[in-house]
Write an enzyme that holds these catalytic residues in place. Structure first.
Site, PDB file in Angstrom:
ATOM      1  N   TYR A 134       4.500  24.757  89.690  1.00 31.03           N
ATOM      2  CA  TYR A 134       5.343  24.057  88.722  1.00 31.03           C
ATOM      3  C   TYR A 134       6.723  23.817  89.301  1.00 31.03           C
ATOM      4  CZ  TYR A 134       8.009  28.294  87.590  1.00 31.03           C
ATOM      5  OH  TYR A 134       8.843  29.379  87.660  1.00 31.03           O
ATOM      6  N   LEU A 191      11.835  33.241  95.963  1.00 34.39           N
ATOM      7  CA  LEU A 191      11.692  31.787  95.909  1.00 34.39           C
ATOM      8  C   LEU A 191      12.911  31.152  96.588  1.00 34.39           C
ATOM      9  CD1 LEU A 191       9.934  29.475  94.620  1.00 34.39           C
ATOM     10  CD2 LEU A 191      11.711  29.373  92.873  1.00 34.39           C
ATOM     11  N   GLU A 233      15.490  39.287  93.502  1.00 40.11           N
ATOM     12  CA  GLU A 233      16.084  38.133  92.811  1.00 40.11           C
ATOM     13  C   GLU A 233      16.045  38.372  91.317  1.00 40.11           C
ATOM     14  OE1 GLU A 233      13.791  34.534  93.652  1.00 40.11           O
ATOM     15  OE2 GLU A 233      11.969  35.709  93.785  1.00 40.11           O
ATOM     16  N   LYS A 269       6.052  28.603  94.282  1.00 43.03           N
ATOM     17  CA  LYS A 269       6.450  28.479  92.873  1.00 43.03           C
ATOM     18  C   LYS A 269       5.184  28.369  92.025  1.00 43.03           C
ATOM     19  CE  LYS A 269      10.091  26.478  90.034  1.00 43.03           C
ATOM     20  NZ  LYS A 269      10.629  27.755  89.581  1.00 43.03           N
TER      21      LYS A 269
HETATM   22  N1  PMP Z   1      13.799  32.714  91.737  1.00 36.84           N
HETATM   23  C1  PMP Z   1      12.809  32.638  90.841  1.00 36.84           C
HETATM   24  C2  PMP Z   1      11.786  33.709  90.796  1.00 36.84           C
HETATM   25  C3  PMP Z   1      12.748  31.557  89.946  1.00 36.84           C
HETATM   26  O1  PMP Z   1      11.752  31.463  89.049  1.00 36.84           O
HETATM   27  C4  PMP Z   1      13.757  30.567  89.993  1.00 36.84           C
HETATM   28  C5  PMP Z   1      13.770  29.421  89.034  1.00 36.84           C
HETATM   29  N2  PMP Z   1      12.639  28.642  89.110  1.00 36.84           N
HETATM   30  C6  PMP Z   1      14.760  30.694  90.961  1.00 36.84           C
HETATM   31  C7  PMP Z   1      14.747  31.779  91.812  1.00 36.84           C
HETATM   32  C8  PMP Z   1      15.847  29.656  91.085  1.00 36.84           C
HETATM   33  O2  PMP Z   1      15.327  28.492  91.662  1.00 36.84           O
HETATM   34  P1  PMP Z   1      16.013  27.080  91.408  1.00 36.84           P
HETATM   35  O3  PMP Z   1      17.422  27.213  91.844  1.00 36.84           O
HETATM   36  O4  PMP Z   1      15.237  26.145  92.253  1.00 36.84           O
HETATM   37  O5  PMP Z   1      15.888  26.813  89.944  1.00 36.84           O
END
Ligand code: PMP
Length: 284
Positions: free
Chosen positions: A32, A201, A177, A145
């Site tokens: 996603y 991620l 994270e 993701k």
């Molecule tokens: N880490 C995780 C586990 C996440 O789910 C997200 C948000 N999707 C992020 C980091 C931040 O990613 P982004 O800056 O691309 O939204």
């Protein structure tokens, strides 16, 4: 009622349905993306779609739409729902098939997208949020993701029950994270965030924040830090596509920097907002 998009059609949300045999439902076998909508326009959707391509490739999922087609769908779903500030969510699954763990011989992916409003420029959480520390119990490919997110569901639910905005996940005391965000600390004038690996991620907002830090001449060290270091930090914040840059002022019952929002966090949030304005300003 919202207008959603599913498998090529815009439909009312009540008609946006998937099969009980969909592998997204049965196995969490899907990927996603979430991108912000700012000034009615997609923000960094191209970067999110590039990551979608990587996620699909990582799980051997054929892409049902190319990037140009997704951009049209995403903008349309935002516009159709009158979103000025908010987000577009999209998901691709390995589709419906008789339940069997290996990939089906014939895959016809399920793809859908929806949008919802969210306050971004005047996010009430920008005064600073509390996070709740939990062990990171996820699998070994957190760089994908994936929609298999039971560990994050549990982590973020525990955070909410503890009265916190977000989970701070850690492995043996070393921060990985947030439940759905990237974590950062400021110490001695330098910005720290965990280096990219399969443990986290690769946040799109992380990339943009690194660019902004370079523009603002803020030194960056891509190094892991501990929960204890996070609590003792000069500043702590999180980033994500729909939180932008959000100060963290408390880790459970421990105050961070006297619960004051620090200058580096403030300048990065302002720079992020200014960039978002610039990229989405209406061309008239
Ligand atoms: N880490 C995780 C586990 C996440 O789910 C997200 C948000 N999707 C992020 C980091 C931040 O990613 P982004 O800056 O691309 O939204």
């Amino acid at each position: 009622m919202r207008t959603c998009w599913i498998n090529g059609q815009f439909v009312p949300e009540s008609d946006a349905k998937v099969s009980i045999f969909d592998r997204g439902v049965l196995f969490g076998d899907g990927v996603y993306e979430v991108a912000a909508v700012f000034n009615g326009r997609l923000l960094d959707a191209d970067l999110h779609l590039a990551r979608l391509v990587k996620s699909q490739a990582a799980i051997g999922l054929p892409a049902p739409l190319d990037t140009a087609a997704w951009l049209d769908v995403m903008q349309e779903v935002a516009t159709a729902n009158g979103i000025v500030e908010g987000l577009v969510y999209l998901q691709v699954t390995r589709g419906a098939a008789e339940r069997d763990f290996p990939f089906p011989a014939q895959v016809s992916p399920t793809a859908f997208a929806w949008a919802r409003p969210k306050r971004l420029s005047d996010d009430p959480n920008a005064v600073g949020v509390r996070v709740h520390a939990v062990p990171d119990i996820r699998w070994g490919r957190c760089d994908i993701k994936s929609t298999s997110m039971l560990a994050q569901v549990l982590a973020k639910n525990a955070a909410r029950q503890a009265g916190a905005f977000e989970a701070l996940m850690h492995e043996d005391g070393v921060v990985t994270e947030g439940g759905s965000s990237t974590l950062w600390m400021v110490k001695g004038g330098a910005l720290f965030t965990r280096p990219l690996s399969s443990d986290i991620l690769a946040g799109i907002t992380r990339d943009v924040t690194l660019e902004l830090a370079a523009e603002l001449s803020i030194p960056v060290r891509e190094e892991a830090f501990t929960v204890a270091q996070a609590i003792a930090a000069d500043e702590l914040f999180l980033t994500s596509a729909t939180s932008f840059v959000l100060p963290i002022t408390q880790v459970d019952d421990a105050q961070v920097a006297g619960r004051l929002v620090g200058p580096i966090t403030t300048s990065l949030r302002n720079a992020y907002l200014a960039r978002a304005e610039r990229l989405t300003a209406a061309i008239v």
